[in-house]
Scaffold this motif. Sequence first.
Motif, short mmCIF file in Angstrom:
data_model
loop_
_atom_site.label_atom_id
_atom_site.label_comp_id
_atom_site.label_asym_id
_atom_site.label_seq_id
_atom_site.Cartn_x
_atom_site.Cartn_y
_atom_site.Cartn_z
N ASP A 209 0.82 -1.22 0.00
CA ASP A 209 0.00 0.00 0.00
C ASP A 209 0.85 1.27 0.00
OD1 ASP A 209 -2.43 -1.51 0.17
OD2 ASP A 209 -2.01 -1.82 2.31
N ASN A 210 2.12 1.12 -0.37
CA ASN A 210 3.05 2.25 -0.36
C ASN A 210 3.02 2.97 -1.71
OD1 ASN A 210 5.29 3.98 -0.28
ND2 ASN A 210 6.48 2.55 0.97
N LYS A 211 2.69 4.25 -1.70
CA LYS A 211 2.63 5.01 -2.95
C LYS A 211 4.01 5.14 -3.60
CE LYS A 211 -1.36 7.81 -1.56
NZ LYS A 211 -1.85 9.19 -1.29
N GLY A 212 5.05 4.98 -2.80
CA GLY A 212 6.40 5.08 -3.33
C GLY A 212 6.88 3.79 -3.98
N CYS A 213 6.07 2.75 -3.92
CA CYS A 213 6.46 1.45 -4.47
C CYS A 213 6.18 1.42 -5.97
CB CYS A 213 5.71 0.33 -3.75
SG CYS A 213 6.19 -1.32 -4.31
N ILE A 214 7.08 2.01 -6.74
CA ILE A 214 6.98 2.04 -8.20
C ILE A 214 8.33 1.67 -8.78
CG2 ILE A 214 5.18 3.80 -8.17
CD1 ILE A 214 7.32 5.84 -8.95
N GLY A 215 8.38 1.41 -10.07
CA GLY A 215 9.64 1.20 -10.76
C GLY A 215 10.50 0.11 -10.15
N ASN A 216 11.75 0.43 -9.88
CA ASN A 216 12.70 -0.53 -9.33
C ASN A 216 12.24 -1.11 -8.01
OD1 ASN A 216 15.19 -0.91 -10.95
ND2 ASN A 216 15.22 1.33 -10.88
N ALA A 217 11.70 -0.26 -7.15
CA ALA A 217 11.26 -0.74 -5.84
C ALA A 217 10.16 -1.78 -5.99
CB ALA A 217 10.78 0.43 -4.98
N ALA A 218 9.20 -1.51 -6.86
CA ALA A 218 8.10 -2.44 -7.09
C ALA A 218 8.59 -3.74 -7.70
CB ALA A 218 7.04 -1.80 -7.98
N LEU A 219 9.53 -3.65 -8.65
CA LEU A 219 10.05 -4.86 -9.28
C LEU A 219 10.77 -5.74 -8.26
CD1 LEU A 219 10.70 -6.69 -11.62
CD2 LEU A 219 12.57 -5.15 -12.26
N TYR B 55 4.16 -7.41 -10.94
CA TYR B 55 4.87 -7.38 -12.23
C TYR B 55 4.05 -6.66 -13.29
CZ TYR B 55 8.25 -10.97 -10.63
OH TYR B 55 9.24 -11.66 -9.98
N GLN B 56 2.77 -6.99 -13.37
CA GLN B 56 1.91 -6.37 -14.38
C GLN B 56 1.76 -4.88 -14.14
OE1 GLN B 56 -1.56 -8.91 -13.99
NE2 GLN B 56 -0.97 -10.13 -15.78
N LYS B 57 1.71 -4.49 -12.88
CA LYS B 57 1.62 -3.07 -12.54
C LYS B 57 2.89 -2.33 -12.99
CE LYS B 57 1.56 0.08 -8.57
NZ LYS B 57 1.65 0.18 -7.09
N VAL B 58 4.04 -2.93 -12.74
CA VAL B 58 5.30 -2.31 -13.15
C VAL B 58 5.35 -2.15 -14.66
CG1 VAL B 58 7.81 -2.61 -13.25
CG2 VAL B 58 6.59 -3.15 -11.14
N ILE B 59 4.99 -3.21 -15.38
CA ILE B 59 5.02 -3.17 -16.84
C ILE B 59 4.09 -2.10 -17.38
CG2 ILE B 59 4.44 -4.47 -18.93
CD1 ILE B 59 5.38 -7.01 -17.37
N LEU C 273 11.60 -2.30 -17.31
CA LEU C 273 10.56 -2.87 -18.16
C LEU C 273 10.97 -4.23 -18.70
CD1 LEU C 273 7.87 -2.61 -19.63
CD2 LEU C 273 9.04 -1.31 -21.42
N LEU C 274 12.22 -4.34 -19.15
CA LEU C 274 12.72 -5.62 -19.65
C LEU C 274 12.72 -6.67 -18.55
CD1 LEU C 274 14.20 -7.54 -21.57
CD2 LEU C 274 16.34 -6.39 -20.94
N ALA C 275 13.24 -6.31 -17.37
CA ALA C 275 13.36 -7.27 -16.28
C ALA C 275 11.99 -7.70 -15.75
CB ALA C 275 14.19 -6.67 -15.14
N ALA C 276 11.04 -6.76 -15.67
CA ALA C 276 9.70 -7.10 -15.19
C ALA C 276 9.01 -8.05 -16.17
CB ALA C 276 8.86 -5.83 -15.02
N THR C 277 9.21 -7.84 -17.46
CA THR C 277 8.62 -8.72 -18.46
C THR C 277 9.24 -10.11 -18.38
OG1 THR C 277 8.32 -6.79 -19.91
CG2 THR C 277 8.10 -8.95 -20.92
N CYS C 278 10.56 -10.16 -18.22
CA CYS C 278 11.25 -11.43 -18.10
C CYS C 278 10.83 -12.17 -16.83
CB CYS C 278 12.76 -11.20 -18.11
SG CYS C 278 13.76 -12.70 -18.17
#
Length: 434
Positions: free
Chosen positions: A213-223, A242-246, A272-277
């Motif tokens: 529930d952390n708004k800061g959990c995006i990008g690298n942190a989310a992955l 993963y789907q959210k990051v992508i 984006l590449l790593a989340a898809t993989c």
Amino acid sequence: MLPSSLKLSRAATATVARTVQLGLASFKPSSSSPYRLIHDGIIKGPNVNPVALQMIDYALSLAKSKKSDESNAQAMLVLEQCLSSQSSESQDVVTHNSKGMVLLAMSSLLSARGNYDDAMEKLQNIQVLVHSHLDVRVAAMEALTGINLEMGNDDTSSVLADKCLELLGKVDLKNSDEGSEIAIARAKAIKGLTELVQGNLESAEPFFQGFLDNKGCIGNAALSYGEFLHATRNFSLAKDIYQKVIQEVAKKKDFTDVHALAACNMASEEVLLAATCSLGQLEVHMGNFGNAEETLTTALNRAEQLFGSRHPKVGVVLTCMALMFQHKAKQEHSSSLLIQEGLYRRAIDLLKAPPLDLEVNRTMRSRMDIIALARGGYAETLCIQENRKREGEKMKRWAEDAWRNRSLSLSEALKISDSSTRMPVVDARIVRAL
């Protein structure tokens, strides 16, 4: 100074110098630079020199335009000119932010060409810019940690991640506009990632607490959070993350504010590449082989588009695809030996694996996790063929010696077991098995 491998011709130097001197008046920012730090030449916020931002965007677009040593050298020269144009005496926020962002861009260009030492030097220089925004320094420390993880310098990475956390203690997070949730989440996540790499899932868990529930959990942190969930078999939530990051990274493509700055193997295109993989691997672990093949094919296309068809990170995705076909064959009691062997052979070649006759030693660090996975998987395909069993056994011994993961043996990593509490996850950003 430019690395010797990136020296420009006199004519090219003059061309770039004229471009810089003209103030980039005719330049229109590209929407597709692979190492972009900004969106349409502008980062929201008053504390960055807009001319510096325009020059950064021009340089990164230039590097992408031809993907050659000369275009990369031209881009580096633009950035060096931009850096030198910033006052060396000024200690204000604008100057320090501008310098920091130029250095982030330079480090991305250098690391993309494999010049990790030079890239790390640029990132280290950002830490002395004490008046720069917290997010600029966090981005630099995050990238430093990421490069060291990719190089296999795990102890150094752990120390750097601790220093990244220490940055948060140097500002008043409650009363400062620098106290962004994104910076806090990123600092915690990069420390959690260093623990995951070393197989310390229990130690990693506290750094990801509250991320859902952390708004800061995006990008690298989310992955990294998604990979933690994946490794601990929380497949459903990991898939959502993963789907959210992508979706978020693919939609934005570029960074629109200083809080989302990133560089080197932590840049948005790498995320984006790593989340898809990782999503493709998750589909394999869930038994959804059709979805897995489609997702990993998308990751392969992205890797080739971003780095070219001969880059080691293409080999990372190919390794995941080979493992997918291997798991599928086992579960469906089918055979795809020719496909598996072709994928493994190409992956091993692109990963620049040492010869089998070369004894494994502690100095071999970079990409060794994935090389061991690829050779271990390839060995299995050879060992079931009677006429190639001896070759397979030799390769298997080499792979087991090269495997360094502390939480799983190589044989466990090559299996999908319902009884195991941990699952192997290949992180394409840092070319490591978690």
